[in-house]
Enzyme design. Structure first.
Site, short mmCIF file in Angstrom:
data_model
loop_
_atom_site.label_atom_id
_atom_site.label_comp_id
_atom_site.label_asym_id
_atom_site.label_seq_id
_atom_site.Cartn_x
_atom_site.Cartn_y
_atom_site.Cartn_z
N ALA A 1 -1.83 58.10 2.51
CA ALA A 1 -2.47 59.35 2.89
C ALA A 1 -3.07 59.24 4.28
O ALA A 1 -3.18 58.14 4.82
CB ALA A 1 -3.57 59.70 1.89
N ASN A 2 -3.44 60.39 4.84
CA ASN A 2 -4.24 60.41 6.06
C ASN A 2 -5.71 60.53 5.68
O ASN A 2 -6.02 61.03 4.60
CB ASN A 2 -3.90 61.65 6.90
CG ASN A 2 -2.59 61.52 7.64
OD1 ASN A 2 -1.80 60.64 7.39
ND2 ASN A 2 -2.37 62.44 8.56
N ARG A 3 -6.59 60.14 6.56
CA ARG A 3 -8.00 60.43 6.37
C ARG A 3 -8.25 61.89 6.70
O ARG A 3 -7.89 62.35 7.78
CB ARG A 3 -8.85 59.60 7.32
CG ARG A 3 -8.91 58.16 6.98
CD ARG A 3 -9.93 57.46 7.89
NE ARG A 3 -9.63 56.05 7.95
CZ ARG A 3 -9.95 55.19 7.00
NH1 ARG A 3 -10.58 55.59 5.92
NH2 ARG A 3 -9.64 53.92 7.12
N SER A 4 -8.83 62.62 5.77
CA SER A 4 -9.20 64.01 6.03
C SER A 4 -10.20 64.46 4.97
O SER A 4 -9.96 64.28 3.78
CB SER A 4 -7.96 64.90 5.96
OG SER A 4 -8.34 66.26 5.97
#
Ligand code: CTP
Ligand code: CA
Length: 228
Positions: free
Chosen positions: A33-36
């Site tokens: 995942a991306n950090r968000s």
């Protein structure tokens, strides 16, 4: 709740907003995942609803309450996010604030991948995810009248973002300087440069402000856009 009863410049407009990360499974218990945090996208959905728009928020996994007055669709993967956005078409306004994973794992394991015991490492192969912003920007005849993307960049922010706008075919890009020394990445504030064309005509530099304030500034800008 004075603001709930305020003017409704976007009454009658349908809006779709993406927010949060996507999760791309490796196996039943692991993902990339991306950090968000989803803070910016959720704030935009809330402000659009306050301005009277009929808003659907398509959100990846986040730890945030559903914004008041917004229809929320929860998704995991980029492909699910695209399908859920497409299911909302036609719409007047589409805003893409999600941090979509650029790649997914090609052959997702049906069972948990186990350590072999001899130190052998798993090798993951990746496939590129669909670009939701580009797909919707280039969709006809259901392309929304106003398509807005974000670009988080660490260097040459405006040049990279202007090229991204042209490549994807959206109307506006909100370029965001996330270089480590700005302290904006993962923080409460955003420093936005609005790019509205191929040249600097229409560009706007917004002072560094909270993500909620960015959402208000953006929705006011959208209301002016549809007013003129
Ligand atoms: N976006 C999207 N679908 C993707 C990738 C990005 O909708 N698969 C959207 C994001 O929500 C954002 C914009 O496109 O509004 C720009 O995302 P960004 O990651 O900056 O652009 P990329 O084209 O993925 O380029 P790169 O990550 O290589 O800078
Ligand atoms: Ca990306």
């Amino acid at each position: 709740f004075a603001r709930q009863d305020g003017p409704k410049p976007l009454a009658g407009k349908k809006a779709v907003v993406t927010s949060g990360p996507t999760h791309e499974p490796i196996d039943p218990v692991r993902y990339i995942a991306n950090r968000s945090s989803g803070k910016q996208g959720h704030a935009i959905a809330a402000e659009l609803a306050r301005a009277g728009a009929d808003v659907t928020l398509v959100s990846g996994p986040v730890n945030l309450p559903d914004p008041v007055g917004v229809n929320v669709v929860r998704v995991e993967t980029a492909r699910d996010m695209l399908a859920s956005v497409q299911a909302q078409m036609p719409a007047d306004i589409a805003i893409f604030a999600a941090a979509v994973a650029d790649w997914r794992v090609k052959d997702q394991a049906g069972q948990k991948i186990k350590k072999t015991g001899d130190g052998a490492l798993p090798v993951l192969q990746f496939a590129e995810n669909p670009d939701i912003l580009a797909t919707i920007s280039q969709s006809s005849p259901t392309r929304p009248a106003l398509v807005v993307g974000f670009a988080a960049e660490t260097e040459n922010v405006v040049e990279h973002a202007r090229a991204k706008r042209a490549r994807k075919g959206c109307d506006w890009i909100l370029a965001n300087n996330v270089a480590p020394d700005t302290g904006t990445f993962g923080g409460e504030d955003n420093e936005i440069h609005l790019i509205a064309g191929n040249d600097t005509t229409g560009d706007e530099v917004w002072p560094r402000q909270s993500k909620v304030a960015v959402a208000r500034t953006l929705v006011a800008r959208i209301a002016r856009h549809f007013d003129t």
